[in-house]
Enzyme design. Structure first.
Site, short mmCIF file in Angstrom:
data_model
loop_
_atom_site.label_atom_id
_atom_site.label_comp_id
_atom_site.label_asym_id
_atom_site.label_seq_id
_atom_site.Cartn_x
_atom_site.Cartn_y
_atom_site.Cartn_z
N TYR A 26 0.84 -1.21 0.00
CA TYR A 26 0.00 0.00 0.00
C TYR A 26 0.87 1.26 0.00
CZ TYR A 26 -2.68 3.90 1.83
OH TYR A 26 -3.22 5.15 2.01
N SER A 108 -2.45 14.36 7.28
CA SER A 108 -3.46 13.84 6.35
C SER A 108 -4.85 13.85 6.98
CB SER A 108 -3.11 12.41 5.95
OG SER A 108 -4.22 11.80 5.30
N TYR A 131 -9.54 16.30 2.31
CA TYR A 131 -10.33 15.68 1.25
C TYR A 131 -11.75 16.14 1.44
CZ TYR A 131 -6.81 12.29 -0.30
OH TYR A 131 -5.70 11.71 -0.83
N THR A 157 -6.34 18.67 -1.38
CA THR A 157 -5.87 17.70 -2.38
C THR A 157 -6.91 17.64 -3.50
OG1 THR A 157 -4.63 16.49 -0.74
CG2 THR A 157 -5.19 15.30 -2.76
N ARG A 166 -4.99 0.92 -7.82
CA ARG A 166 -3.74 0.39 -7.25
C ARG A 166 -3.88 -1.12 -7.16
NH1 ARG A 166 -4.01 5.04 -2.63
NH2 ARG A 166 -4.11 6.79 -4.07
N LYS A 229 -3.12 21.15 -3.85
CA LYS A 229 -2.14 20.08 -4.08
C LYS A 229 -2.60 19.21 -5.25
CE LYS A 229 -0.04 16.13 -1.55
NZ LYS A 229 -0.73 14.89 -1.88
N HIS A 253 0.55 12.97 -6.66
CA HIS A 253 0.11 12.11 -5.54
C HIS A 253 1.04 10.90 -5.39
CE1 HIS A 253 -3.71 11.63 -3.04
NE2 HIS A 253 -3.04 10.56 -2.70
N GLY A 286 9.05 11.61 -5.56
CA GLY A 286 10.35 11.07 -5.97
C GLY A 286 11.56 11.74 -5.35
N ARG A 288 14.38 11.88 -3.11
CA ARG A 288 15.05 10.85 -2.30
C ARG A 288 16.47 11.23 -1.89
NH1 ARG A 288 10.54 9.93 -2.43
NH2 ARG A 288 9.42 8.08 -3.13
C1 LIG Z 1 1.01 5.71 1.91
C2 LIG Z 1 0.63 7.03 1.29
C3 LIG Z 1 -0.51 7.67 1.72
C4 LIG Z 1 -0.86 8.92 1.19
N1 LIG Z 1 -1.95 9.57 1.68
C5 LIG Z 1 -2.23 10.81 1.24
C6 LIG Z 1 -3.29 11.54 1.81
O1 LIG Z 1 -3.96 11.07 2.73
N2 LIG Z 1 -3.54 12.75 1.30
C7 LIG Z 1 -2.81 13.31 0.29
O2 LIG Z 1 -3.07 14.44 -0.14
N3 LIG Z 1 -1.78 12.64 -0.26
C8 LIG Z 1 -1.48 11.42 0.20
N4 LIG Z 1 -0.40 10.76 -0.34
C9 LIG Z 1 0.45 11.44 -1.35
C10 LIG Z 1 1.57 12.26 -0.66
O3 LIG Z 1 1.07 13.38 -0.01
C11 LIG Z 1 2.62 12.75 -1.67
O4 LIG Z 1 1.97 13.46 -2.69
C12 LIG Z 1 3.49 11.66 -2.27
O5 LIG Z 1 3.69 10.59 -1.36
C13 LIG Z 1 4.83 12.24 -2.69
O6 LIG Z 1 5.61 11.30 -3.34
P1 LIG Z 1 6.77 10.43 -2.65
O7 LIG Z 1 6.08 9.38 -1.85
O8 LIG Z 1 7.50 9.89 -3.82
O9 LIG Z 1 7.61 11.36 -1.79
C14 LIG Z 1 -0.06 9.50 0.17
C15 LIG Z 1 1.10 8.83 -0.26
C16 LIG Z 1 1.45 7.63 0.29
C17 LIG Z 1 2.70 6.95 -0.18
C1 LIG Z 2 -7.38 8.27 -0.28
C2 LIG Z 2 -6.65 8.45 1.01
C3 LIG Z 2 -7.46 7.92 2.18
C4 LIG Z 2 -5.25 7.92 1.06
C5 LIG Z 2 -4.38 8.40 -0.07
O1 LIG Z 2 -4.40 9.54 -0.46
C6 LIG Z 2 -3.47 7.47 -0.71
O2 LIG Z 2 -3.46 6.28 -0.34
O3 LIG Z 2 -2.77 7.90 -1.63
#
Ligand SMILES: Cc1cc2nc3c(=O)[nH]c(=O)nc-3n(C[C@H](O)[C@H](O)[C@H](O)COP(=O)(O)O)c2cc1C
Ligand SMILES: CC(C)CC(=O)C(=O)O
Length: 364
Positions: A26, A108, A131, A157, A166, A229, A253, A286, A288
């Site tokens: 996930y 979040s 959200y 977002t 996914r 965002k 995202h 991305g 890192r």
């Molecule tokens: C496990 C996971 C959960 C995420 N949940 C949210 C979320 O709840 N709300 C949101 O706006 N973005 C969410 N994102 C997106 C992140 O805010 C972000 O845009 C993204 O992880 C950036 O890329 P990176 O993981 O390569 O650093 C999530 C990303 C991951 C990996």
């Molecule tokens: C839809 C959200 C609950 C979580 C999220 O943004 C994600 O898993 O990328």
């Protein structure tokens, strides 16, 4: 003895070994072919640096500000939901680590600890990610709670009218905890007959009718600045400025929504040019390495956010792991600035990077 990661990729490997497959998939996964997931990282690797020599770099200052808030570096914690999948301390550990590193956590909407629990965990500047669910009253109630609890901005977002596909989560029949921030405000049956539990929840809750005119509504229910965002084009960047947002985050995202969108670093400059300094532009996806942060700043970002690396740090070593991930990246940025001849963030310019003709490698 447990190994000590020396970079963010090693934190990912450690997290992978520690986490159940469902949780790791996930967190690490992207949408469909995961083309954009690879691109987000690889596009950074195609940008080369143009260092300047014989500059006095005996003092390096990475400190920055965002919407008037001071930060020790231009690296923020991106909003990531359900952090208890990584560690029982979840968002509380992340909050404390971000505060210790003097940076801003974007909490979040889908946090496993409530926004109140996180707010009272430690003193820090933090933002709240929103959200918008069907029936706007839930969002309105949550935004007002965020404001009352001292969050300093709302990060809307805008790339998730529906959840991206996914496939690992579908196969694993992902089970996600119920959203704690909406407890008592709504009840959703998240039982599924198979497939991703998150997808079942998202399809019942997310409001796909959300549109630009709703920024007006959001502004009418909060005095907090709004940051949008999920911007990937100059057209949307211009719209965002027109409707009066206070900031823009270039984001796909983390490649979890629409596959085959470009790597964020390849569209950053287009967005920065479109808004011509009227609002700060941030980037995530991305990042890192400290050199990645440097490249984003050279192409006009005010700051970057990191998503997965923080969750990997959390999974690997709890609060201390998150602290080490953030500190590691800050130190890498500091060293990059020294080696590139840039004692302050203002010294980093477009001339410090060489950007190739932007074609994804697999399309050449
Ligand atoms: C496990 C996971 C959960 C995420 N949940 C949210 C979320 O709840 N709300 C949101 O706006 N973005 C969410 N994102 C997106 C992140 O805010 C972000 O845009 C993204 O992880 C950036 O890329 P990176 O993981 O390569 O650093 C999530 C990303 C991951 C990996
Ligand atoms: C839809 C959200 C609950 C979580 C999220 O943004 C994600 O898993 O990328």
């Amino acid at each position: 003895m447990e190994e000590d990661p020396v970079n963010l990729r090693e934190f990912q490997e450690l997290a992978k070994r520690k986490l159940p497959k469902m949780s790791y998939d996930y967190i690490s996964g992207g949408a469909e072919d995961q083309f954009t997931l690879r691109e987000n990282v690889e596009a950074f690797q195609r940008i080369m640096l143009r260092p300047r020599i014989l500059v006095d770099v005996s003092k390096i200052d990475t400190s920055s500000t965002l919407l008037g808030h001071k930060m020790s570096s231009p690296i923020l914690v991106a909003p990531t939901g359900s952090q208890q999948l990584a560690h029982p301390d979840g968002e509380l550990a992340t909050a404390r680590a971000a505060a210790a590193c003097n940076t801003i956590q974007v909490l979040s909407f889908a946090s496993d600890y409530t926004l109140e629990e996180v707010a009272s965990s430690c003193d820090a500047v933090r933002f709240f990610q929103l959200y918008v669910f069907k029936g706007r009253d839930v969002a309105a109630a949550v935004v007002q709670r965020a404001e009352r609890n001292g969050y300093k901005a709302i990060v809307l977002t805008a790339d998730t009218p529906r959840l991206g596909r996914r496939e690992a989560d579908i196969k694993n029949k992902l089970i996600i905890p119920m959203n704690r921030n909406v407890e008592g405000l709504m009840s959703v049956d998240i039982h599924t007959t198979g497939g991703s539990g998150l997808e079942a929840f998202a399809s019942k809750t997310l409001d796909p009718s959300l549109s630009w005119k709703d920024i007006e509504w959001l502004k009418s229910i909060t005095r907090l600045p709004i940051i949008v965002k999920g911007v990937l084009t100059a057209e949307d960047a211009i719209k965002a400025v027109e409707v009066g947002v206070s900031g823009i985050i270039v984001s796909n995202h983390g490649a979890r929504q629409l596959d085959y969108t470009p790597a964020t670093i390849t569209v950053l400059e287009e967005v920065v040019k479109a808004v011509s300094g009227s609002v700060p532009v941030l980037l995530d996806g991305g990042v890192r390495r400290g050199t990645d942060v440097f490249k984003a700043l050279a192409l006009g970002a005010k700051a970057v956010m990191i998503g997965r690396p923080v969750v990997y740090g959390l999974a690997a070593k709890g609060e201390d792991g998150v602290k080490r991930v953030i500190t590691m990246l800050q130190k890498e940025l500091e060293l990059t600035m020294a080696l590139a001849g840039c004692p302050t963030l203002k010294d980093i310019t477009r001339n410090h990077v060489m950007v190739p003709h932007q074609k994804p490698r697999s399309l050449l």
